[in-house]
Design a protein around this motif. Structure first.
Motif, mmCIF file in Angstrom:
data_model
loop_
_atom_site.group_PDB
_atom_site.id
_atom_site.type_symbol
_atom_site.label_atom_id
_atom_site.label_comp_id
_atom_site.label_asym_id
_atom_site.label_seq_id
_atom_site.Cartn_x
_atom_site.Cartn_y
_atom_site.Cartn_z
ATOM 1 N N SER A 43 0.471 -1.097 -0.019
ATOM 2 C CA SER A 43 -0.003 0.009 0.078
ATOM 3 C C SER A 43 0.774 1.130 -0.223
ATOM 4 N N GLU A 44 2.057 1.068 0.754
ATOM 5 C CA GLU A 44 2.792 2.533 0.981
ATOM 6 C C GLU A 44 3.308 2.195 -0.488
ATOM 7 N N LEU A 45 3.853 1.491 -0.533
ATOM 8 C CA LEU A 45 4.973 1.312 -2.870
ATOM 9 C C LEU A 45 4.330 2.121 -3.575
ATOM 10 N N VAL A 46 2.616 1.621 -3.409
ATOM 11 C CA VAL A 46 2.466 1.929 -4.513
ATOM 12 C C VAL A 46 1.363 3.059 -4.278
ATOM 13 N N THR A 47 1.247 3.514 -3.380
ATOM 14 C CA THR A 47 0.648 4.879 -2.909
ATOM 15 C C THR A 47 1.745 5.962 -3.459
ATOM 16 N N ASN A 48 2.993 5.886 -3.065
ATOM 17 C CA ASN A 48 3.782 7.197 -3.483
ATOM 18 C C ASN A 48 3.932 6.583 -5.025
ATOM 19 N N ALA A 49 4.395 5.687 -5.330
ATOM 20 C CA ALA A 49 3.797 5.613 -7.153
ATOM 21 C C ALA A 49 3.232 6.736 -7.431
ATOM 22 N N ARG A 50 1.676 6.254 -6.587
ATOM 23 C CA ARG A 50 0.757 6.802 -7.883
ATOM 24 C C ARG A 50 0.537 8.879 -7.273
ATOM 25 N N LYS A 51 1.415 9.316 -6.218
ATOM 26 C CA LYS A 51 1.540 9.990 -6.116
ATOM 27 C C LYS A 51 2.217 11.123 -6.707
ATOM 28 N N TYR A 52 3.480 10.350 -7.172
ATOM 29 C CA TYR A 52 5.035 10.991 -7.599
ATOM 30 C C TYR A 52 4.883 10.472 -9.111
ATOM 31 N N ALA A 53 4.517 9.148 -8.718
ATOM 32 C CA ALA A 53 5.428 8.830 -10.973
ATOM 33 C C ALA A 53 4.204 9.902 -12.073
ATOM 34 N N PRO A 54 5.132 10.216 -12.393
ATOM 35 C CA PRO A 54 4.072 10.798 -14.034
ATOM 36 C C PRO A 54 3.891 9.710 -14.735
ATOM 37 N N ILE A 90 2.259 15.354 9.133
ATOM 38 C CA ILE A 90 1.164 14.542 8.604
ATOM 39 C C ILE A 90 1.749 14.015 7.669
ATOM 40 N N GLY A 91 1.366 12.552 7.180
ATOM 41 C CA GLY A 91 1.933 12.215 5.811
ATOM 42 C C GLY A 91 2.766 12.072 5.834
ATOM 43 N N GLN A 92 4.099 11.710 4.672
ATOM 44 C CA GLN A 92 4.965 11.516 4.090
ATOM 45 C C GLN A 92 6.309 10.323 4.962
ATOM 46 N N HIS A 93 5.011 9.561 5.923
ATOM 47 C CA HIS A 93 5.680 8.734 6.870
ATOM 48 C C HIS A 93 6.194 7.076 6.342
ATOM 49 N N LEU A 95 8.210 5.832 3.439
ATOM 50 C CA LEU A 95 9.668 5.300 3.922
ATOM 51 C C LEU A 95 9.947 4.326 4.719
ATOM 52 N N GLU A 96 9.491 5.381 5.984
ATOM 53 C CA GLU A 96 9.759 5.116 7.105
ATOM 54 C C GLU A 96 9.345 3.905 7.613
ATOM 55 N N ILE A 97 7.557 3.863 7.591
ATOM 56 C CA ILE A 97 7.172 2.086 7.639
ATOM 57 C C ILE A 97 7.593 1.632 7.011
ATOM 58 N N VAL A 98 8.025 1.451 5.402
ATOM 59 C CA VAL A 98 8.312 0.452 4.919
ATOM 60 C C VAL A 98 9.934 0.262 5.480
ATOM 61 N N THR A 99 10.396 0.830 5.653
ATOM 62 C CA THR A 99 12.210 0.500 6.274
ATOM 63 C C THR A 99 12.102 -0.152 7.956
ATOM 64 N N THR A 100 10.964 0.644 8.166
ATOM 65 C CA THR A 100 10.853 -0.257 9.474
ATOM 66 C C THR A 100 10.297 -1.716 9.452
ATOM 67 N N LEU A 101 9.044 -2.379 8.779
ATOM 68 C CA LEU A 101 8.345 -3.528 8.265
ATOM 69 C C LEU A 101 9.665 -4.436 7.316
ATOM 70 N N ALA A 102 10.530 -3.936 6.401
ATOM 71 C CA ALA A 102 10.870 -4.820 5.838
ATOM 72 C C ALA A 102 12.275 -5.409 6.782
ATOM 73 N N ARG A 103 12.549 -6.482 6.023
ATOM 74 C CA ARG A 103 13.869 -6.708 6.990
ATOM 75 C C ARG A 103 14.930 -6.200 5.971
ATOM 76 N N THR A 104 14.797 -5.293 4.549
ATOM 77 C CA THR A 104 15.823 -5.261 3.829
ATOM 78 C C THR A 104 15.382 -4.113 2.760
ATOM 79 N N LEU A 105 15.613 -2.864 3.008
ATOM 80 C CA LEU A 105 14.873 -1.706 1.649
ATOM 81 C C LEU A 105 15.991 -1.632 1.009
ATOM 82 N N THR A 106 16.286 -1.440 -0.406
ATOM 83 C CA THR A 106 16.948 -1.304 -1.554
ATOM 84 C C THR A 106 16.322 0.156 -2.265
ATOM 85 N N VAL A 107 16.784 0.585 -2.945
ATOM 86 C CA VAL A 107 16.221 1.800 -3.517
ATOM 87 C C VAL A 107 17.050 2.090 -4.442
#
Length: 127
Positions: A43-54, A90-93, A95-107
Protein backbone atom coordinates in the motif's frame (compact mmCIF):
# COMPACT_ATOMS: atom_id res chain seq x y z
CA UNK A 1 -3.57 5.91 -12.36
CA UNK A 2 -6.80 6.00 -10.44
CA UNK A 3 -8.02 9.05 -8.56
CA UNK A 4 -10.02 7.19 -5.90
CA UNK A 5 -7.37 4.79 -4.62
CA UNK A 6 -8.87 1.67 -6.18
CA UNK A 7 -5.48 0.61 -7.60
CA UNK A 8 -3.98 0.74 -4.12
CA UNK A 9 -6.78 -1.44 -2.75
CA UNK A 10 -6.40 -3.80 -5.71
CA UNK A 11 -2.64 -4.11 -5.09
CA UNK A 12 -3.26 -4.93 -1.41
CA UNK A 13 -5.83 -7.56 -2.38
CA UNK A 14 -3.52 -9.11 -4.97
CA UNK A 15 -0.66 -9.30 -2.44
CA UNK A 16 -2.90 -11.12 0.06
CA UNK A 17 -4.19 -13.49 -2.65
CA UNK A 18 -0.62 -14.20 -3.77
CA UNK A 19 0.46 -15.09 -0.24
CA UNK A 20 -2.60 -17.29 0.25
CA UNK A 21 -1.72 -19.16 -2.92
CA UNK A 22 1.91 -19.53 -1.84
CA UNK A 23 0.74 -20.98 1.48
CA UNK A 24 -2.13 -23.18 0.25
CA UNK A 25 -0.80 -24.39 -3.10
CA UNK A 26 2.92 -24.58 -2.36
CA UNK A 27 3.02 -25.30 1.38
CA UNK A 28 5.22 -22.33 2.24
CA UNK A 29 4.58 -21.18 5.82
CA UNK A 30 3.14 -17.66 5.82
CA UNK A 31 2.31 -16.04 9.15
CA UNK A 32 -1.02 -14.18 9.28
CA UNK A 33 0.79 -11.10 10.57
CA UNK A 34 3.08 -11.26 7.53
CA UNK A 35 0.09 -10.93 5.18
CA UNK A 36 -0.92 -7.73 6.95
CA UNK A 37 2.66 -6.43 6.91
CA UNK A 38 3.01 -7.11 3.19
CA UNK A 39 -0.31 -5.43 2.46
CA UNK A 40 0.88 -2.32 4.30
CA UNK A 41 4.22 -2.30 2.47
CA UNK A 42 2.47 -2.72 -0.89
CA UNK A 43 0.00 0.00 0.00
CA UNK A 44 2.76 2.47 0.90
CA UNK A 45 4.83 1.72 -2.21
CA UNK A 46 1.88 1.89 -4.61
CA UNK A 47 0.58 5.05 -2.93
CA UNK A 48 3.94 6.76 -3.43
CA UNK A 49 4.14 5.66 -7.06
CA UNK A 50 0.59 6.92 -7.62
CA UNK A 51 1.41 10.29 -6.05
CA UNK A 52 4.85 10.96 -7.51
CA UNK A 53 5.43 8.99 -10.71
CA UNK A 54 4.29 10.62 -13.95
CA UNK A 55 3.74 7.32 -15.75
CA UNK A 56 3.17 3.64 -15.15
CA UNK A 57 4.28 1.52 -12.19
CA UNK A 58 4.90 -2.21 -11.94
CA UNK A 59 4.53 -4.32 -8.79
CA UNK A 60 6.23 -7.71 -8.65
CA UNK A 61 6.07 -10.26 -5.83
CA UNK A 62 8.47 -13.20 -5.70
CA UNK A 63 9.14 -15.88 -3.10
CA UNK A 64 12.64 -17.22 -2.57
CA UNK A 65 12.82 -19.74 0.25
CA UNK A 66 11.22 -18.11 3.28
CA UNK A 67 11.46 -14.54 1.95
CA UNK A 68 8.98 -12.54 -0.09
CA UNK A 69 10.52 -9.89 -2.32
CA UNK A 70 8.20 -6.94 -2.98
CA UNK A 71 9.50 -4.95 -5.91
CA UNK A 72 7.93 -1.76 -7.21
CA UNK A 73 9.24 -0.01 -10.29
CA UNK A 74 7.91 3.40 -11.27
CA UNK A 75 8.73 5.99 -13.88
CA UNK A 76 9.99 8.70 -11.50
CA UNK A 77 13.82 8.60 -11.35
CA UNK A 78 13.94 10.69 -8.14
CA UNK A 79 14.96 8.49 -5.23
CA UNK A 80 12.84 8.88 -2.10
CA UNK A 81 14.54 10.08 1.05
CA UNK A 82 13.17 9.30 4.49
CA UNK A 83 12.51 12.42 6.50
CA UNK A 84 13.62 12.78 10.08
CA UNK A 85 11.04 11.30 12.46
CA UNK A 86 8.48 13.89 13.47
CA UNK A 87 5.30 12.74 15.23
CA UNK A 88 3.68 16.08 14.42
CA UNK A 89 4.14 15.66 10.65
CA UNK A 90 1.00 14.57 8.88
CA UNK A 91 1.75 12.19 6.02
CA UNK A 92 5.02 11.41 4.27
CA UNK A 93 5.83 8.51 6.61
CA UNK A 94 5.67 5.82 3.90
CA UNK A 95 9.38 5.17 3.54
CA UNK A 96 9.78 5.13 7.33
CA UNK A 97 7.02 2.54 7.59
CA UNK A 98 8.44 0.32 4.85
CA UNK A 99 11.96 0.57 6.30
CA UNK A 100 10.68 -0.49 9.71
CA UNK A 101 8.59 -3.41 8.44
CA UNK A 102 10.92 -4.87 5.82
CA UNK A 103 13.87 -7.11 6.58
CA UNK A 104 15.83 -5.20 3.95
CA UNK A 105 15.03 -2.25 1.71
CA UNK A 106 16.90 -1.10 -1.37
CA UNK A 107 16.21 1.83 -3.66
CA UNK A 108 17.94 2.20 -7.02
CA UNK A 109 17.63 4.29 -10.13
CA UNK A 110 16.94 2.52 -13.40
CA UNK A 111 17.25 3.81 -16.97
CA UNK A 112 13.57 4.76 -16.96
CA UNK A 113 12.76 5.44 -13.30
CA UNK A 114 13.50 3.69 -10.02
CA UNK A 115 13.04 0.35 -8.31
CA UNK A 116 12.27 -0.09 -4.63
CA UNK A 117 12.75 -3.59 -3.24
CA UNK A 118 11.59 -4.73 0.19
CA UNK A 119 12.29 -8.23 1.51
CA UNK A 120 9.95 -9.68 4.13
CA UNK A 121 10.31 -12.92 6.08
CA UNK A 122 7.20 -15.02 5.39
CA UNK A 123 6.99 -17.01 8.62
CA UNK A 124 7.75 -14.74 11.55
CA UNK A 125 7.80 -17.80 13.85
CA UNK A 126 10.86 -19.04 11.97
CA UNK A 127 13.01 -16.09 13.05
Amino acid sequence: MDSDGSRIAQARHLAAAFLTKVRDDHGVPVAAATVETVQLIVSELVTNARKYAPGPALLRLRVTGSVLRVELWDSNPVLPVAKAPDPRRIGQHGLEIVTTLARTLTVEQTQTGKRITADVTLDTDAE
